[in-house]
Write a protein that holds these residues in place. Sequence first.
Motif, PDB file in Angstrom:
ATOM      1  N   GLY A  84      13.234  -2.906   9.113  1.00 30.30           N
ATOM      2  CA  GLY A  84      13.899  -4.149   8.754  1.00 30.30           C
ATOM      3  C   GLY A  84      13.907  -4.478   7.283  1.00 30.30           C
ATOM      4  N   ALA A  85      13.528  -3.530   6.438  1.00 35.09           N
ATOM      5  CA  ALA A  85      13.559  -3.771   4.999  1.00 35.09           C
ATOM      6  C   ALA A  85      14.978  -3.621   4.466  1.00 35.09           C
ATOM      7  N   SER A  86      15.218  -4.148   3.285  1.00 31.82           N
ATOM      8  CA  SER A  86      16.542  -4.074   2.686  1.00 31.82           C
ATOM      9  C   SER A  86      16.848  -2.653   2.217  1.00 31.82           C
ATOM     10  N   ALA A  87      17.967  -2.129   2.655  1.00 31.65           N
ATOM     11  CA  ALA A  87      18.362  -0.778   2.246  1.00 31.65           C
ATOM     12  C   ALA A  87      18.854  -0.754   0.808  1.00 31.65           C
ATOM     13  N   TRP A  88      19.284  -1.921   0.289  1.00 36.78           N
ATOM     14  CA  TRP A  88      19.808  -1.984  -1.069  1.00 36.78           C
ATOM     15  C   TRP A  88      18.774  -1.524  -2.098  1.00 36.78           C
ATOM     16  N   VAL A  89      17.523  -1.905  -1.872  1.00 39.10           N
ATOM     17  CA  VAL A  89      16.466  -1.571  -2.829  1.00 39.10           C
ATOM     18  C   VAL A  89      16.318  -0.059  -2.960  1.00 39.10           C
ATOM     19  N   ASP A  90      16.273   0.644  -1.828  1.00 38.66           N
ATOM     20  CA  ASP A  90      16.142   2.100  -1.852  1.00 38.66           C
ATOM     21  C   ASP A  90      17.404   2.761  -2.381  1.00 38.66           C
ATOM     22  N   LEU A  91      18.564   2.226  -2.013  1.00 36.20           N
ATOM     23  CA  LEU A  91      19.827   2.810  -2.479  1.00 36.20           C
ATOM     24  C   LEU A  91      19.960   2.718  -3.993  1.00 36.20           C
ATOM     25  N   LEU A  92      19.521   1.608  -4.561  1.00 40.89           N
ATOM     26  CA  LEU A  92      19.564   1.471  -6.017  1.00 40.89           C
ATOM     27  C   LEU A  92      18.687   2.528  -6.681  1.00 40.89           C
ATOM     28  N   GLY A  93      17.506   2.771  -6.113  1.00 41.16           N
ATOM     29  CA  GLY A  93      16.635   3.807  -6.644  1.00 41.16           C
ATOM     30  C   GLY A  93      17.258   5.185  -6.561  1.00 41.16           C
ATOM     31  N   LEU A 106      12.939   8.318   3.987  1.00 44.63           N
ATOM     32  CA  LEU A 106      12.344   7.030   3.633  1.00 44.63           C
ATOM     33  C   LEU A 106      13.346   5.892   3.738  1.00 44.63           C
ATOM     34  N   LEU A 107      14.606   6.175   3.395  1.00 45.37           N
ATOM     35  CA  LEU A 107      15.648   5.155   3.542  1.00 45.37           C
ATOM     36  C   LEU A 107      15.828   4.785   5.015  1.00 45.37           C
ATOM     37  N   GLY A 108      15.855   5.791   5.884  1.00 40.97           N
ATOM     38  CA  GLY A 108      15.976   5.522   7.317  1.00 40.97           C
ATOM     39  C   GLY A 108      14.793   4.739   7.848  1.00 40.97           C
ATOM     40  N   PHE A 109      13.591   5.054   7.352  1.00 40.36           N
ATOM     41  CA  PHE A 109      12.397   4.324   7.787  1.00 40.36           C
ATOM     42  C   PHE A 109      12.470   2.864   7.343  1.00 40.36           C
ATOM     43  N   SER A 110      12.969   2.622   6.125  1.00 46.51           N
ATOM     44  CA  SER A 110      13.099   1.247   5.631  1.00 46.51           C
ATOM     45  C   SER A 110      14.046   0.437   6.514  1.00 46.51           C
ATOM     46  N   VAL A 111      15.133   1.069   6.931  1.00 46.87           N
ATOM     47  CA  VAL A 111      16.090   0.382   7.802  1.00 46.87           C
ATOM     48  C   VAL A 111      15.458   0.078   9.159  1.00 46.87           C
ATOM     49  N   LEU A 112      14.670   1.021   9.678  1.00 43.53           N
ATOM     50  CA  LEU A 112      14.046   0.835  10.992  1.00 43.53           C
ATOM     51  C   LEU A 112      13.043  -0.320  10.990  1.00 43.53           C
ATOM     52  N   ILE A 162      18.217  -9.601  -5.229  1.00 40.15           N
ATOM     53  CA  ILE A 162      17.374  -8.551  -5.811  1.00 40.15           C
ATOM     54  C   ILE A 162      16.832  -9.063  -7.139  1.00 40.15           C
ATOM     55  N   ILE A 163      15.636  -9.587  -7.125  1.00 39.16           N
ATOM     56  CA  ILE A 163      15.055 -10.180  -8.329  1.00 39.16           C
ATOM     57  C   ILE A 163      13.850  -9.382  -8.831  1.00 39.16           C
ATOM     58  N   PHE A 164      13.389  -8.413  -8.041  1.00 37.65           N
ATOM     59  CA  PHE A 164      12.326  -7.505  -8.467  1.00 37.65           C
ATOM     60  C   PHE A 164      12.777  -6.075  -8.202  1.00 37.65           C
ATOM     61  N   LEU A 165      12.670  -5.224  -9.214  1.00 36.26           N
ATOM     62  CA  LEU A 165      13.163  -3.854  -9.121  1.00 36.26           C
ATOM     63  C   LEU A 165      12.042  -2.816  -9.130  1.00 36.26           C
ATOM     64  N   SER A 166      10.827  -3.255  -8.874  1.00 39.02           N
ATOM     65  CA  SER A 166       9.684  -2.338  -8.872  1.00 39.02           C
ATOM     66  C   SER A 166       9.815  -1.281  -7.777  1.00 39.02           C
ATOM     67  N   ASN A 167      10.207  -1.697  -6.565  1.00 35.98           N
ATOM     68  CA  ASN A 167      10.363  -0.742  -5.472  1.00 35.98           C
ATOM     69  C   ASN A 167      11.474   0.255  -5.763  1.00 35.98           C
ATOM     70  N   SER A 168      12.540  -0.206  -6.402  1.00 36.69           N
ATOM     71  CA  SER A 168      13.659   0.679  -6.720  1.00 36.69           C
ATOM     72  C   SER A 168      13.253   1.732  -7.748  1.00 36.69           C
ATOM     73  N   LEU A 169      12.461   1.344  -8.740  1.00 37.44           N
ATOM     74  CA  LEU A 169      12.026   2.307  -9.751  1.00 37.44           C
ATOM     75  C   LEU A 169      11.089   3.342  -9.139  1.00 37.44           C
ATOM     76  N   THR A 170      10.234   2.903  -8.225  1.00 45.66           N
ATOM     77  CA  THR A 170       9.365   3.849  -7.521  1.00 45.66           C
ATOM     78  C   THR A 170      10.188   4.824  -6.698  1.00 45.66           C
ATOM     79  N   PHE A 171      11.221   4.313  -6.032  1.00 46.07           N
ATOM     80  CA  PHE A 171      12.078   5.169  -5.217  1.00 46.07           C
ATOM     81  C   PHE A 171      12.846   6.155  -6.094  1.00 46.07           C
ATOM     82  N   MET A 184       0.827  -1.204   0.000  1.00 45.13           N
ATOM     83  CA  MET A 184       0.000   0.000   0.000  1.00 45.13           C
ATOM     84  C   MET A 184       0.864   1.258   0.000  1.00 45.13           C
ATOM     85  N   PHE A 185       1.960   1.240   0.758  1.00 45.78           N
ATOM     86  CA  PHE A 185       2.876   2.377   0.782  1.00 45.78           C
ATOM     87  C   PHE A 185       3.436   2.640  -0.615  1.00 45.78           C
TER      88      PHE A 185
END
Length: 244
Positions: free
Chosen positions: A176-185, A168-174, A127-136, A71-72
Amino acid sequence: MAQAIEEWYKQMPVITRSYLTAAVAITIGCSLEIISPYHLYLNPKLVVKHYQFWRLITNFLYFRKMDLDFMFHMFFLARYCKLLEENTFRGRTADFFYMLLFGASVLTGIVLIGGMIPYLSASFARIIFLSNSLTFMMVYVWSKQNPFIHMSFLGLFTFTAAYLPWVLLGFSVLVGASAWVDLLGMIAGHAYYFLEDVYPQMTGRRPLKTPSLIKALFADEDVVVAQPQNVRFAPPPAEELHRD
């Protein structure tokens, strides 16, 4: 309520509406087991050896299971994709599509090259899906285009839009999500921002000029700025001032 949602959906610009529709449809299809995620994820070997080229596209359309994180990302996709298309790229649909194509190519290239680097290959292999990275990436580009807009994070603190990706990157880390996905974006977004906005100002050259083939796919309408009629830009003649 249904009518309001329908009007909101119809008012979306074409790229935003198409991407959101495809993402929701594919994610729901996978949740109902109509579509298998194993046919969607990015797998270089299957792309090259078995000619499954659709994976280069479908890995940007699947947002994993339908939960709060889904949803986010749908909110971010609908909001920032729409803001970019309606404002920064208003009347330039082809340029906006080319931005997404550039971002998808950069993200795919990073994952493929990263998978060949020792000590990093294991991280990139996950990293097999890049949808979150493209959104970021869209969020990052929007923040660079609107750095001084004041924002609030869950009502806890305020900041300017320039810091939105880092918040948003800090929130992802808090959570427990992978920071790599946001960093790639962020990397893809900064690459686009530098080549499109910074580099042309430095050199006078624009390396990301949209190809004419892509421009031919979209019939962009001219942006017309309405002006009030009968506006005088000089004092009226003296005879009009003395006329009864």
